[in-house]
Scaffold this active site. Structure first.
Site, PDB file in Angstrom:
ATOM      1  N   CYS A  40     -46.478 -30.444  15.149  1.00 48.20           N
ATOM      2  CA  CYS A  40     -46.047 -29.570  14.058  1.00 48.20           C
ATOM      3  C   CYS A  40     -47.216 -29.446  13.085  1.00 48.20           C
ATOM      4  O   CYS A  40     -48.236 -30.128  13.222  1.00 48.20           O
ATOM      5  CB  CYS A  40     -44.835 -30.166  13.356  1.00 48.20           C
ATOM      6  SG  CYS A  40     -45.195 -31.783  12.609  1.00 48.20           S
ATOM      7  N   HIS A  88     -46.346 -39.922   6.982  1.00 47.08           N
ATOM      8  CA  HIS A  88     -44.962 -40.270   6.637  1.00 47.08           C
ATOM      9  C   HIS A  88     -44.752 -40.438   5.138  1.00 47.08           C
ATOM     10  O   HIS A  88     -43.613 -40.483   4.676  1.00 47.08           O
ATOM     11  CB  HIS A  88     -44.560 -41.570   7.343  1.00 47.08           C
ATOM     12  CG  HIS A  88     -44.874 -41.560   8.805  1.00 47.08           C
ATOM     13  ND1 HIS A  88     -45.998 -42.162   9.336  1.00 47.08           N
ATOM     14  CD2 HIS A  88     -44.225 -40.995   9.844  1.00 47.08           C
ATOM     15  CE1 HIS A  88     -46.026 -41.976  10.647  1.00 47.08           C
ATOM     16  NE2 HIS A  88     -44.958 -41.270  10.977  1.00 47.08           N
ATOM     17  N   HIS A 128     -38.036 -47.240   8.434  1.00 47.02           N
ATOM     18  CA  HIS A 128     -38.946 -46.164   8.853  1.00 47.02           C
ATOM     19  C   HIS A 128     -39.910 -45.888   7.705  1.00 47.02           C
ATOM     20  O   HIS A 128     -39.508 -45.833   6.540  1.00 47.02           O
ATOM     21  CB  HIS A 128     -38.153 -44.897   9.206  1.00 47.02           C
ATOM     22  CG  HIS A 128     -39.001 -43.836   9.850  1.00 47.02           C
ATOM     23  ND1 HIS A 128     -39.806 -42.989   9.110  1.00 47.02           N
ATOM     24  CD2 HIS A 128     -39.190 -43.495  11.148  1.00 47.02           C
ATOM     25  CE1 HIS A 128     -40.437 -42.174   9.933  1.00 47.02           C
ATOM     26  NE2 HIS A 128     -40.086 -42.466  11.177  1.00 47.02           N
ATOM     27  N   GLU A 131     -41.250 -43.284   6.515  1.00 44.65           N
ATOM     28  CA  GLU A 131     -40.902 -42.162   5.641  1.00 44.65           C
ATOM     29  C   GLU A 131     -39.814 -42.558   4.637  1.00 44.65           C
ATOM     30  O   GLU A 131     -39.875 -42.213   3.455  1.00 44.65           O
ATOM     31  CB  GLU A 131     -40.440 -40.946   6.453  1.00 44.65           C
ATOM     32  CG  GLU A 131     -40.218 -39.737   5.561  1.00 44.65           C
ATOM     33  CD  GLU A 131     -39.618 -38.535   6.282  1.00 44.65           C
ATOM     34  OE1 GLU A 131     -38.867 -37.785   5.627  1.00 44.65           O
ATOM     35  OE2 GLU A 131     -39.892 -38.340   7.485  1.00 44.65           O
ATOM     36  N   CYS A 159     -36.980 -31.033   8.432  1.00 42.14           N
ATOM     37  CA  CYS A 159     -38.058 -30.043   8.473  1.00 42.14           C
ATOM     38  C   CYS A 159     -37.836 -29.016   9.586  1.00 42.14           C
ATOM     39  O   CYS A 159     -37.109 -29.251  10.555  1.00 42.14           O
ATOM     40  CB  CYS A 159     -39.406 -30.737   8.590  1.00 42.14           C
ATOM     41  SG  CYS A 159     -39.893 -31.143  10.268  1.00 42.14           S
ATOM     42  N   SER A 169     -41.237 -43.038  17.333  1.00 47.66           N
ATOM     43  CA  SER A 169     -41.204 -41.695  16.737  1.00 47.66           C
ATOM     44  C   SER A 169     -39.750 -41.269  16.551  1.00 47.66           C
ATOM     45  O   SER A 169     -39.026 -41.038  17.523  1.00 47.66           O
ATOM     46  CB  SER A 169     -41.940 -40.702  17.644  1.00 47.66           C
ATOM     47  OG  SER A 169     -41.574 -39.374  17.332  1.00 47.66           O
ATOM     48  N   SER A 170     -39.328 -41.160  15.301  1.00 45.99           N
ATOM     49  CA  SER A 170     -37.932 -40.822  15.000  1.00 45.99           C
ATOM     50  C   SER A 170     -37.549 -39.474  15.593  1.00 45.99           C
ATOM     51  O   SER A 170     -36.506 -39.345  16.247  1.00 45.99           O
ATOM     52  CB  SER A 170     -37.722 -40.807  13.482  1.00 45.99           C
ATOM     53  OG  SER A 170     -36.441 -40.319  13.167  1.00 45.99           O
ATOM     54  N   ASN A 171     -38.394 -38.454  15.409  1.00 47.58           N
ATOM     55  CA  ASN A 171     -37.987 -37.123  15.878  1.00 47.58           C
ATOM     56  C   ASN A 171     -37.942 -37.056  17.405  1.00 47.58           C
ATOM     57  O   ASN A 171     -37.127 -36.332  17.974  1.00 47.58           O
ATOM     58  CB  ASN A 171     -38.870 -36.022  15.257  1.00 47.58           C
ATOM     59  CG  ASN A 171     -40.243 -35.955  15.854  1.00 47.58           C
ATOM     60  OD1 ASN A 171     -40.443 -35.343  16.894  1.00 47.58           O
ATOM     61  ND2 ASN A 171     -41.218 -36.571  15.197  1.00 47.58           N
TER      62      ASN A 171
END
Length: 318
Positions: free
Chosen positions: A19, A81, A131, A133, A202, A230-232
């Site tokens: 991204c 993050h 996390h 972030e 996002c 990786s969370s996403n």
């Protein structure tokens, strides 16, 4: 003569992979090394992907967990993050050169939280404990001003200061559907809670989940290229399974693929988390092509043309 390869329809999700925030963060580290020479220190993995981290390490990036691990005379980059406010404050106190690679969409959440706090509201953050972030966002405000909620089940037990003076923000990489359920539970318990003007999750997270949902009913199995932290990427596995895909697997590289689980598959989908480079997708696609007679199909649900500028410190001469 070798036996013919079994036929397979290979669905490729679009958008997938990098991204704009990840692109920018990687570029920041590369430009910092170019500007100041190696080593450049990076607090936390710049993005959650081993291939990316190893590539930057080879250029001269040194990855550390805390600012204390950085010498004061070398530049330091803060990861995409985001970091608690105390981190840049400490860097300034030590008179370090620092560059903030926080994704602008994460910074937007930080600004939102700050604005609500200044209006006298207590903040509820929807996110994953531990996390980076979530730690960074909660660290924008004094202790106790941000309460963390991970699931709908956490909502009934929340101990708030004033039910009429609340706002919520969310981690940017969550499942859109899960978050909607938690928001509904918060609104049911606290009808006056204030939400963001525009969804905090996002555009890239949302778009990648939408393409997986479109692909899932047509495939027997799905491979998500991404890191286990990786969370996403992990959310993409969950979204695929919920949308009707019988089997979904998170893989960092083609060598991680469990081929036994794909035995007999007639249609496989491939996507990648927002921190996974396209070169790893190509590697996975090539590995599938070596075992199957592939007919490719693109499943495109959105076009992305977002670009974020790098910080000014990198755009001016040393």
């Amino acid at each position: 003569m070798s036996a013919p390869l079994p036929p397979l329809t290979l669905y490729l999700a679009a958008p997938r992979g990098f991204c704009a925030g990840v692109d920018r963060a990687i570029k920041i580290v590369e430009m910092a090394i170019e500007k100041w020479g190696a080593p450049v220190y990076v607090r936390h993995e710049i993005v959650h992907n081993k291939y990316v981290v190893d590539s930057l390490r080879a250029l001269g990036a040194v990855f550390v967990e805390e600012l204390d691990d950085c010498p004061a005379d070398r530049p330091v980059v803060f990861s995409a993050h985001g970091v608690p406010k105390a981190v840049p404050a400490e860097a300034a106190r030590r008179e370090m050169v620092w560059v903030d690679a926080t994704c602008p969409l994460v910074s937007k959440v930080h600004i939102e939280a700050e604005r609500h706090h200044q209006s006298g509201l207590q903040i509820i953050m929807i996110g994953h404990a531990g996390h980076p972030e979530t730690i960074g966002t909660m660290g924008q405000l004094p202790e106790g001003e941000v309460l963390l909620v991970e699931t709908e089940a956490d909502v009934p037990g929340l101990q708030v200061r004033d039910p009429a003076r609340l706002a919520f923000v969310t981690q940017t990489t969550l499942s859109v559907d899960d978050t909607a359920g938690i928001v509904a539970a918060l609104q049911a318990r606290f009808p006056q809670i204030v939400g963001p003007h525009k969804e905090d999750i996002c555009y890239a997270t949302t778009n990648r989940q939408e393409s997986v949902k479109a692909m899932a009913p047509h495939i027997d199995a799905m491979l998500v290229v991404g890191a286990p932290n990786s969370s996403n990427s992990r959310r993409l596995v969950e979204v695929g399974e919920r949308a009707g895909c019988p089997y979904a697997q998170l893989v960092q590289r083609a060598t991680d693929i469990d081929w036994r689980a794909l035995d007999g598959a007639r249609a496989i989908g491939v996507t990648a988390g927002a921190s996974a480079p396209e070169v790893l997708v190509d590697e996975v696609v090539a590995a599938i092509g070596a075992r199957f007679d592939v007919t490719p199909r693109l499943v495109e649900t959105a076009k992305e043309n977002v670009e974020f500028k790098v910080p000014r410190i990198l755009r001016v001469p040393a």
